[in-house]
Design a protein around this motif. Structure first.
Motif, PDB file in Angstrom:
ATOM      1  N   TYR A 114     -55.966 -52.442 -29.930  1.00  0.00           N
ATOM      2  CA  TYR A 114     -54.661 -52.694 -30.944  1.00  0.00           C
ATOM      3  C   TYR A 114     -54.011 -53.673 -30.495  1.00  0.00           C
ATOM      4  O   TYR A 114     -52.997 -54.073 -30.563  1.00  0.00           O
ATOM      5  CB  TYR A 114     -54.336 -51.006 -31.187  1.00  0.00           C
ATOM      6  CG  TYR A 114     -54.803 -50.128 -32.212  1.00  0.00           C
ATOM      7  CD1 TYR A 114     -54.195 -50.275 -33.334  1.00  0.00           C
ATOM      8  CD2 TYR A 114     -56.002 -49.119 -32.421  1.00  0.00           C
ATOM      9  CE1 TYR A 114     -55.132 -49.380 -34.847  1.00  0.00           C
ATOM     10  CE2 TYR A 114     -55.965 -48.742 -33.311  1.00  0.00           C
ATOM     11  CZ  TYR A 114     -55.776 -48.789 -34.410  1.00  0.00           C
ATOM     12  OH  TYR A 114     -56.313 -48.252 -35.326  1.00  0.00           O
ATOM     13  N   LEU A 115     -54.189 -53.349 -28.785  1.00  0.00           N
ATOM     14  CA  LEU A 115     -53.183 -54.417 -28.099  1.00  0.00           C
ATOM     15  C   LEU A 115     -54.068 -55.798 -28.100  1.00  0.00           C
ATOM     16  O   LEU A 115     -52.603 -56.244 -28.267  1.00  0.00           O
ATOM     17  CB  LEU A 115     -54.086 -54.426 -26.797  1.00  0.00           C
ATOM     18  CG  LEU A 115     -52.944 -52.710 -25.628  1.00  0.00           C
ATOM     19  CD1 LEU A 115     -53.348 -52.671 -24.386  1.00  0.00           C
ATOM     20  CD2 LEU A 115     -51.555 -53.232 -25.840  1.00  0.00           C
ATOM     21  N   ARG A 116     -54.670 -56.748 -28.587  1.00  0.00           N
ATOM     22  CA  ARG A 116     -54.972 -58.267 -28.777  1.00  0.00           C
ATOM     23  C   ARG A 116     -54.078 -58.270 -29.987  1.00  0.00           C
ATOM     24  O   ARG A 116     -53.342 -59.060 -29.419  1.00  0.00           O
ATOM     25  CB  ARG A 116     -56.845 -57.619 -29.307  1.00  0.00           C
ATOM     26  CG  ARG A 116     -57.571 -57.441 -28.278  1.00  0.00           C
ATOM     27  CD  ARG A 116     -58.478 -58.303 -27.980  1.00  0.00           C
ATOM     28  NE  ARG A 116     -59.643 -57.512 -27.083  1.00  0.00           N
ATOM     29  CZ  ARG A 116     -60.135 -56.517 -27.458  1.00  0.00           C
ATOM     30  NH1 ARG A 116     -61.220 -56.521 -28.049  1.00  0.00           N
ATOM     31  NH2 ARG A 116     -61.436 -55.802 -25.774  1.00  0.00           N
ATOM     32  N   PRO A 117     -54.206 -57.853 -31.223  1.00  0.00           N
ATOM     33  CA  PRO A 117     -53.242 -58.393 -32.357  1.00  0.00           C
ATOM     34  C   PRO A 117     -51.817 -58.148 -32.099  1.00  0.00           C
ATOM     35  O   PRO A 117     -51.182 -59.194 -31.952  1.00  0.00           O
ATOM     36  CB  PRO A 117     -53.683 -57.201 -33.220  1.00  0.00           C
ATOM     37  CG  PRO A 117     -54.750 -56.752 -33.119  1.00  0.00           C
ATOM     38  CD  PRO A 117     -55.041 -56.545 -31.460  1.00  0.00           C
ATOM     39  N   ALA A 118     -51.943 -56.920 -31.013  1.00  0.00           N
ATOM     40  CA  ALA A 118     -50.009 -57.062 -30.633  1.00  0.00           C
ATOM     41  C   ALA A 118     -50.322 -58.180 -29.894  1.00  0.00           C
ATOM     42  O   ALA A 118     -48.476 -58.784 -29.401  1.00  0.00           O
ATOM     43  CB  ALA A 118     -50.003 -55.898 -29.593  1.00  0.00           C
ATOM     44  N   GLY A 121     -48.396 -61.251 -31.334  1.00  0.00           N
ATOM     45  CA  GLY A 121     -47.169 -61.102 -31.514  1.00  0.00           C
ATOM     46  C   GLY A 121     -46.633 -61.638 -30.261  1.00  0.00           C
ATOM     47  O   GLY A 121     -45.808 -62.335 -30.972  1.00  0.00           O
ATOM     48  N   THR A 125     -43.763 -65.312 -29.817  1.00  0.00           N
ATOM     49  CA  THR A 125     -42.337 -64.633 -30.116  1.00  0.00           C
ATOM     50  C   THR A 125     -42.272 -65.493 -28.591  1.00  0.00           C
ATOM     51  O   THR A 125     -40.966 -66.106 -28.749  1.00  0.00           O
ATOM     52  CB  THR A 125     -42.288 -63.182 -29.396  1.00  0.00           C
ATOM     53  OG1 THR A 125     -43.254 -62.412 -30.248  1.00  0.00           O
ATOM     54  CG2 THR A 125     -40.463 -63.004 -29.171  1.00  0.00           C
TER      55      THR A 125
ATOM     56  N   ALA B 152     -58.839 -61.732 -32.271  1.00  0.00           N
ATOM     57  CA  ALA B 152     -58.379 -59.941 -31.719  1.00  0.00           C
ATOM     58  C   ALA B 152     -58.238 -59.520 -33.387  1.00  0.00           C
ATOM     59  O   ALA B 152     -57.867 -58.385 -33.286  1.00  0.00           O
ATOM     60  CB  ALA B 152     -56.424 -60.773 -31.974  1.00  0.00           C
ATOM     61  N   ILE B 154     -57.928 -59.942 -36.703  1.00  0.00           N
ATOM     62  CA  ILE B 154     -56.696 -59.880 -37.323  1.00  0.00           C
ATOM     63  C   ILE B 154     -57.259 -59.978 -38.880  1.00  0.00           C
ATOM     64  O   ILE B 154     -57.600 -60.752 -39.059  1.00  0.00           O
ATOM     65  CB  ILE B 154     -55.100 -60.641 -37.007  1.00  0.00           C
ATOM     66  CG1 ILE B 154     -54.543 -60.633 -35.802  1.00  0.00           C
ATOM     67  CG2 ILE B 154     -53.846 -60.407 -38.138  1.00  0.00           C
ATOM     68  CD1 ILE B 154     -53.849 -61.045 -35.168  1.00  0.00           C
ATOM     69  N   LEU B 161     -49.199 -55.625 -37.320  1.00  0.00           N
ATOM     70  CA  LEU B 161     -49.422 -55.038 -35.946  1.00  0.00           C
ATOM     71  C   LEU B 161     -48.529 -56.816 -35.591  1.00  0.00           C
ATOM     72  O   LEU B 161     -47.024 -56.266 -34.593  1.00  0.00           O
ATOM     73  CB  LEU B 161     -50.416 -54.740 -35.144  1.00  0.00           C
ATOM     74  CG  LEU B 161     -50.596 -54.544 -33.658  1.00  0.00           C
ATOM     75  CD1 LEU B 161     -48.983 -53.187 -33.612  1.00  0.00           C
ATOM     76  CD2 LEU B 161     -50.947 -53.799 -33.721  1.00  0.00           C
ATOM     77  N   PRO B 162     -49.463 -57.342 -35.209  1.00  0.00           N
ATOM     78  CA  PRO B 162     -48.306 -59.265 -34.992  1.00  0.00           C
ATOM     79  C   PRO B 162     -46.876 -59.599 -35.254  1.00  0.00           C
ATOM     80  O   PRO B 162     -46.155 -59.521 -34.599  1.00  0.00           O
ATOM     81  CB  PRO B 162     -49.470 -60.379 -34.865  1.00  0.00           C
ATOM     82  CG  PRO B 162     -50.135 -59.472 -35.480  1.00  0.00           C
ATOM     83  CD  PRO B 162     -50.410 -58.161 -36.095  1.00  0.00           C
ATOM     84  N   VAL B 165     -44.677 -57.169 -34.002  1.00  0.00           N
ATOM     85  CA  VAL B 165     -43.818 -57.588 -32.576  1.00  0.00           C
ATOM     86  C   VAL B 165     -43.572 -59.114 -32.308  1.00  0.00           C
ATOM     87  O   VAL B 165     -41.992 -58.361 -31.425  1.00  0.00           O
ATOM     88  CB  VAL B 165     -45.429 -57.819 -31.700  1.00  0.00           C
ATOM     89  CG1 VAL B 165     -45.246 -57.991 -30.737  1.00  0.00           C
ATOM     90  CG2 VAL B 165     -46.508 -56.695 -31.290  1.00  0.00           C
ATOM     91  N   VAL B 166     -43.471 -59.602 -32.814  1.00  0.00           N
ATOM     92  CA  VAL B 166     -42.131 -60.822 -33.317  1.00  0.00           C
ATOM     93  C   VAL B 166     -40.955 -60.123 -33.315  1.00  0.00           C
ATOM     94  O   VAL B 166     -39.977 -60.399 -33.152  1.00  0.00           O
ATOM     95  CB  VAL B 166     -42.950 -61.380 -34.243  1.00  0.00           C
ATOM     96  CG1 VAL B 166     -41.453 -62.646 -34.422  1.00  0.00           C
ATOM     97  CG2 VAL B 166     -44.122 -62.650 -33.597  1.00  0.00           C
ATOM     98  N   VAL B 179     -42.918 -52.185 -25.866  1.00  0.00           N
ATOM     99  CA  VAL B 179     -44.017 -52.903 -27.146  1.00  0.00           C
ATOM    100  C   VAL B 179     -45.653 -52.853 -26.711  1.00  0.00           C
ATOM    101  O   VAL B 179     -45.510 -51.598 -27.390  1.00  0.00           O
ATOM    102  CB  VAL B 179     -44.080 -54.361 -27.426  1.00  0.00           C
ATOM    103  CG1 VAL B 179     -45.104 -54.835 -28.169  1.00  0.00           C
ATOM    104  CG2 VAL B 179     -42.121 -55.015 -28.522  1.00  0.00           C
ATOM    105  N   ILE B 180     -46.070 -53.322 -25.573  1.00  0.00           N
ATOM    106  CA  ILE B 180     -47.494 -52.639 -25.043  1.00  0.00           C
ATOM    107  C   ILE B 180     -47.442 -51.167 -24.841  1.00  0.00           C
ATOM    108  O   ILE B 180     -48.324 -50.474 -25.501  1.00  0.00           O
ATOM    109  CB  ILE B 180     -47.444 -53.471 -23.543  1.00  0.00           C
ATOM    110  CG1 ILE B 180     -47.471 -55.234 -24.277  1.00  0.00           C
ATOM    111  CG2 ILE B 180     -48.493 -52.752 -22.861  1.00  0.00           C
ATOM    112  CD1 ILE B 180     -47.984 -56.271 -23.950  1.00  0.00           C
ATOM    113  N   VAL B 183     -47.909 -49.536 -28.520  1.00  0.00           N
ATOM    114  CA  VAL B 183     -49.108 -49.809 -28.511  1.00  0.00           C
ATOM    115  C   VAL B 183     -50.074 -49.441 -28.050  1.00  0.00           C
ATOM    116  O   VAL B 183     -51.058 -48.455 -29.013  1.00  0.00           O
ATOM    117  CB  VAL B 183     -49.037 -51.159 -28.729  1.00  0.00           C
ATOM    118  CG1 VAL B 183     -51.088 -51.404 -29.078  1.00  0.00           C
ATOM    119  CG2 VAL B 183     -48.336 -52.535 -29.373  1.00  0.00           C
ATOM    120  N   ALA B 187     -52.309 -46.295 -30.014  1.00  0.00           N
ATOM    121  CA  ALA B 187     -53.887 -46.308 -30.579  1.00  0.00           C
ATOM    122  C   ALA B 187     -54.193 -45.164 -30.038  1.00  0.00           C
ATOM    123  O   ALA B 187     -55.406 -44.609 -30.390  1.00  0.00           O
ATOM    124  CB  ALA B 187     -54.171 -47.609 -29.372  1.00  0.00           C
TER     125      ALA B 187
END
Lengths: 174, 200
Positions: A114-118, A121, A125, B152, B154, B161-162, B165-166, B179-180, B183, B187
């Motif tokens: 789950y952290l990888r797609p985050a 992001g 940013t 990742a 996606i 999810l990404p 985050v943005v 944010v981390i 997540v 999870a």
């Protein structure tokens, strides 16, 4: 004594500076300008400007510069730089050891899935936040940005070469 | 005879087995430290290019994991990544060489400037060069978004999810640390629920 102080201030910055270079800047400013008054506000702005036009992490740049300004010796730079890196060294070393030990664990695996797609992001940013007026002065900036993207992503130009070419373009054209 | 054929049988290339010399580690991170402007995130594209694509010291997944860990801990992002990589490849000595490599270029350059050229940023040529370098750096930061999206994993089901985050970080100004953390907690809850479902 000033060396010890310099070391502890930068150790503190390294320990509480989350979120990379520019997020660290406000912390650095607070410590060196407001609390310890080692440099003036305008010198600090100069340091930030110089950090932006010199390679390397902003945290290291400021530690080196202020270390020298405050003590007048290279040793001051070295102490401040070592101070800002030391918390990272201790924490990262410990955490990456743990990660390597438990990375095949079911729970750890799921969390990182789950952290990888985050993280993707977060990278996006960082890029978006830099699309501001100080980096994009006119439409030429947009052209350069798109050109840089195409040359590295599609044409597989080496990133270093791309930066060097962009610098030459700036020198010749502006 | 049989044992010999199993020995010569080519295994799928295990990237981690390509051993990095300490000098190699130092040189790669020196290059990364010497050529990236604009802080940690601008370094990511170059780090990925050098460590994942060229040297194959880290897989794309490991690279993202290293990023997640480096971002969650305090300190300088580029230094954290060099520590993770150095430790993974060569242990304590590796950490020493990779970190020295990252730090040394900016240390030497800043020292030169503070001692000899305090008026450095006002030079017209410096201003001109950086007028072009800055937007190029923005492109460089965005490239790993596209090159890492596949590793990742996606897809249509998790693209929110990404994007979330943005929005959280750039619009709502939430610190990346939270944010981390969110997540990670999400999870763990999801994994727990899935396990309960399996039990039934």
């Amino acid at each position: 004594m000033i060396y010890l102080q310099l070391f502890f201030v930068y150790f503190k910055i390294g320990l509480f500076g989350f979120g990379g270079g520019y997020a660290m800047l406000s912390l650095i400013q607070h410590e060196v300008v407001e609390v310890h008054k080692w440099v003036s506000q305008s010198t600090f702005a100069d340091i930030v400007a110089i950090s932006q036009v010199t390679p390397g992490p902003v945290g290291i740049n400021s530690a080196t510069y202020i270390g020298y300004e405050v003590t007048g010796s290279v040793f001051g730079s070295a102490i401040a730089t070592f101070g800002v890196c030391l918390p990272s060294l201790l924490l990262m070393f410990f955490v990456s050891k743990l990660f390597n030990k438990y990375k095949d664990n079911h729970w750890v695996k799921n969390v990182f899935a789950y952290l990888r797609p985050a993280v993707i992001g977060l990278i996006a940013t960082a890029g978006i936040s830099l699309m501001n007026k100080s980096n994009f002065i006119d439409y030429w900036s947009v052209v350069i940005c798109i050109g840089a993207f195409i040359s590295v992503y599609f044409l597989k130009l080496h990133p270093i070469l791309m930066i060097v070419i962009a610098g030459c373009v700036g020198y010749v054209c502006f | 005879m049989e044992s010999k054929t199993t020995e010569t049988h080519l295994e799928p290339i295990n990237h981690q087995n390509q051993k990095a010399s300490l000098w190699n580690l130092f040189f790669v991170f020196f290059k990364i430290g010497a050529f990236t402007f604009g802080g940690g995130w601008a370094m990511i594209a170059l780090i990925q290019h050098e460590l994942v694509d060229r040297k194959k010291w880290l897989s794309k997944e490991e690279f993202l994991d290293a990023l997640a860990i480096s971002q969650s801990l305090p300190g300088i992002l580029a230094v954290n990544i060099s520590i993770f990589t150095g430790n993974k490849l060569r242990g304590k000595l590796g950490v020493l060489f990779s970190t020295m490599g990252t730090v040394l270029p900016s240390f030497v350059i800043m020292l030169t400037i503070v001692i000899f050229f305090s008026q450095f940023t006002n030079q017209p040529s410096v201003v001109a060069v950086f007028k072009a370098v800055r937007p190029a750096v923005v492109a460089l930061i965005l490239i790993p978004v596209f090159t890492s999206a596949k590793s990742a994993k996606i897809n249509r089901r998790n693209i929110w999810l990404p994007i979330a985050v943005v929005i959280a970080v750039s619009v709502l100004r939430v610190s990346p640390i939270y944010v981390i953390l969110a997540v990670i907690i999400g999870a763990i809850i999801k994994t727990y629920i899935n396990q309960q479902k399996l039990k039934k």
